[in-house]
Design a protein around this motif. Structure first.
Motif, short mmCIF file in Angstrom:
data_model
loop_
_atom_site.label_atom_id
_atom_site.label_comp_id
_atom_site.label_asym_id
_atom_site.label_seq_id
_atom_site.Cartn_x
_atom_site.Cartn_y
_atom_site.Cartn_z
N LEU A 50 36.37 38.52 49.40
CA LEU A 50 37.70 37.68 49.12
C LEU A 50 38.21 37.33 50.38
O LEU A 50 38.49 36.08 50.52
CB LEU A 50 38.56 38.63 48.14
N MET A 79 32.19 40.94 44.26
CA MET A 79 33.67 40.71 43.87
C MET A 79 34.53 42.08 44.33
O MET A 79 34.09 42.85 43.69
CB MET A 79 34.08 40.14 42.52
N GLN A 85 41.05 38.63 38.42
CA GLN A 85 40.48 37.37 38.61
C GLN A 85 40.74 37.12 40.00
O GLN A 85 41.60 36.95 40.88
CB GLN A 85 41.06 36.24 38.06
N ASN A 86 39.50 37.20 40.96
CA ASN A 86 39.54 37.03 42.38
C ASN A 86 39.87 35.61 42.84
O ASN A 86 40.54 35.81 43.88
CB ASN A 86 38.22 37.62 42.79
N ASP A 104 35.90 32.64 38.20
CA ASP A 104 34.82 33.74 39.03
C ASP A 104 33.50 33.17 38.53
O ASP A 104 33.36 33.43 37.32
CB ASP A 104 35.23 35.01 38.83
#
Length: 485
Positions: A50, A79, A85-86, A104
């Motif tokens: 991320l 992830m 939700q990234n 994603d």
């Protein structure tokens, strides 16, 4: 016409020397000696997929992002969150607003290329643009070949219909459940199959007919390809596939395995981003993604490509900004491959108050402070009262984003008592060019390598991880500005 309007990338600063890995594990696995040359990119302890995606996005968007980003798509097989939700976290960090579609994409090495094809084929004729991010930080068991072959990195693109720098000419996809490797549910590491089988029954039987179908669909031939992008860990595979398709040898792009390793679902797109940095108007680029079948994309650089440069130097710039790491134990520790006694100073409950995080999401994740509309003073954090003693106006502040404002070290400390995954802890007073200052953590610095007045830039990183509950806290830290240092 649909295509790429901007591009960027990111490769971590640390480069683990493969020789150090072989020296540590050669007694157990002598076969590693054949992989001892070169280096692989390695995330710092406060980096993950991320944070790398956000940095690649900043490289792509620059200080003045397009005002019409309507969606963010994020592709990764690593992830940080399995159920959060990234892409939404990335959107908040990049401060692109909340009126967005966020997606994603995961579960395959070709998640990056498959998602990009889907975005390109659905954006034509639509208003707005898509920010497309791909990043991977793949974990591997120690003492195996994959530990030497993998690497960490990210790529980013803005996809749209106007001011296109690389026109999308077409694509072709093949879905084949050919399992060259896999990672089961709740497993940390991939299970890999035999190379010769993957090469002969996989690459050489699945990719060539896909290329033939793409050429037939687009009217392009092998002679027309100026750049061919294809990651493959098995030596010689891209070259043989190119030869069979009538593509000249010099078109095959360096897969960067010697200088960074392979970054999973992001790697084909990292290679594409690097190719775009060197592409000239009119050149045609073939991109091949692999994993349970294959993806093919075809692009042609337009005249506009000559006028675009990634904001932070692109993949080439981050490749040049490197520090050789020969301490194999540091790599093991950063990747939680060994259990360390962290000491009693690390025994602090790091639970996150989710209500507080939500209310302060722009301040924490987006690094948004305030600017007084009366006197122009900027400050972090934003407050009800202007900090200027000659002003003191109430409720006068508008949002002001500090993330892209240049800054310098005013004072600093290296603390060897506070717990840090990479001691000593560096922090100090950071002053911003536009005004305002902040006591901030310093990252990507070496012991004895910090000086008063050093140029810095803010980076999105892991602040601390709540290991008990599996929640990562993100914030902004100050790092040396590699464009100025």
């Amino acid at each position: 016409m649909a295509g790429i309007t901007r591009f960027g990338g990111y490769v971590p600063r640390l480069r683990l020397q493969r020789k150090a890995v072989v020296e540590a594990n050669g007694w157990f696995n002598p076969g590693l000696a054949g992989l001892a040359k070169g280096e692989r990119s390695m995330c710092n302890w406060d980096e993950d997929s991320l944070t790398m995606a956000v940095e690649a996005g900043r490289d792509c968007l620059g200080e003045t992002p397009p005002s019409n980003i309507r969606a963010i798509h994020f592709a990764s097989t690593t992830m940080p969150f399995a159920d959060r939700q990234n892409a939404t976290v990335a959107a908040t960090a990049l401060q692109l607003g909340e009126d967005l579609r966020t997606v994603d994409l995961t579960s395959s090495m070709r998640a990056g290329t498959s998602g990009m094809i889907e975005a390109l084929e659905n954006i034509e004729g639509r208003d707005g643009q898509i920010l497309y991010l791909a990043a991977d930080h793949r974990e591997t068991a120690s003492s195996g070949a994959q530990e030497l072959q993998m690497g960490d990195g990210a790529a980013s693109f803005v996809l749209g219909n106007d001011n296109v720098i690389a026109e999308f000419l077409g694509s072709h996809q093949m879905s084949t459940d050919f399992v060259d490797h896999y990672r089961g549910q709740n497993r940390s590491f991939d299970y890999n199959w035999e190379e010769r089988w993957i090469r002969d029954e996989g690459y050489f039987k699945i990719v060539p007919p896909a290329i033939e179908a793409l050429f037939k669909k687009t009217g392009v031939s092998g002679d027309d390809i100026d750049m061919m992008v294809m990651p493959a860990l098995i030596r010689g595979v891209p070259q043989k596939i190119a030869k069979g398709a009538g593509i000249k040898d010099e078109a095959v792009q360096d897969n960067m395995h010697a200088i960074m390793g392979e970054a999973g679902a992001a790697h084909a797109l990292i290679m594409l981003s690097r190719a775009l940095q060197a592409a000239k108007p009119g050149q045609t680029i073939l991109v091949i993604g692999w994993g349970q079948g294959c993806d093919l994309m075809l692009f042609r650089a337009t005249d506009a490509i000559s006028g675009f440069k990634p904001s932070l130097g692109g993949v080439e710039g981050f490749l040049a900004r490197k520090k050789e790491e020969s301490n194999y134990n540091r790599y093991l520790a950063f990747n939680e491959l060994i259990e360390r006694d962290k000491g009693i100073r690390a025994e602090v409950d790091a639970q996150t108050a989710l209500t507080t995080l939500y209310r302060n999401r722009d301040k924490v994740l987006g690094f948004v402070g305030g600017k007084c509309t009366k006197c122009g003073t900027v400050q972090y954090p934003k407050a009800h009262i202007c900090v200027n003693p000659n002003c003191g106006e109430w409720h006068s502040q508008e949002d002001f984003r500090f993330a892209d404002v240049p800054c310098t070290v005013q004072s600093w400390t290296a603390d060897g008592l506070t717990y840090s995954p990479d001691p000593p802890t560096h922090f100090g007073m950071v002053t911003f060019e536009a005004g305002g200052r902040l006591m901030a953590d310093l990252t990507d610095v070496d012991k004895g390598g910090v000086e008063v007045g050093m140029p810095l830039r803010m980076v999105f990183r892991v602040k601390v991880e709540d290991e008990r509950r599996g929640f990562k806290k993100y914030f902004w830290k100050a790092a040396p500005d590699h464009r100025k240092v």
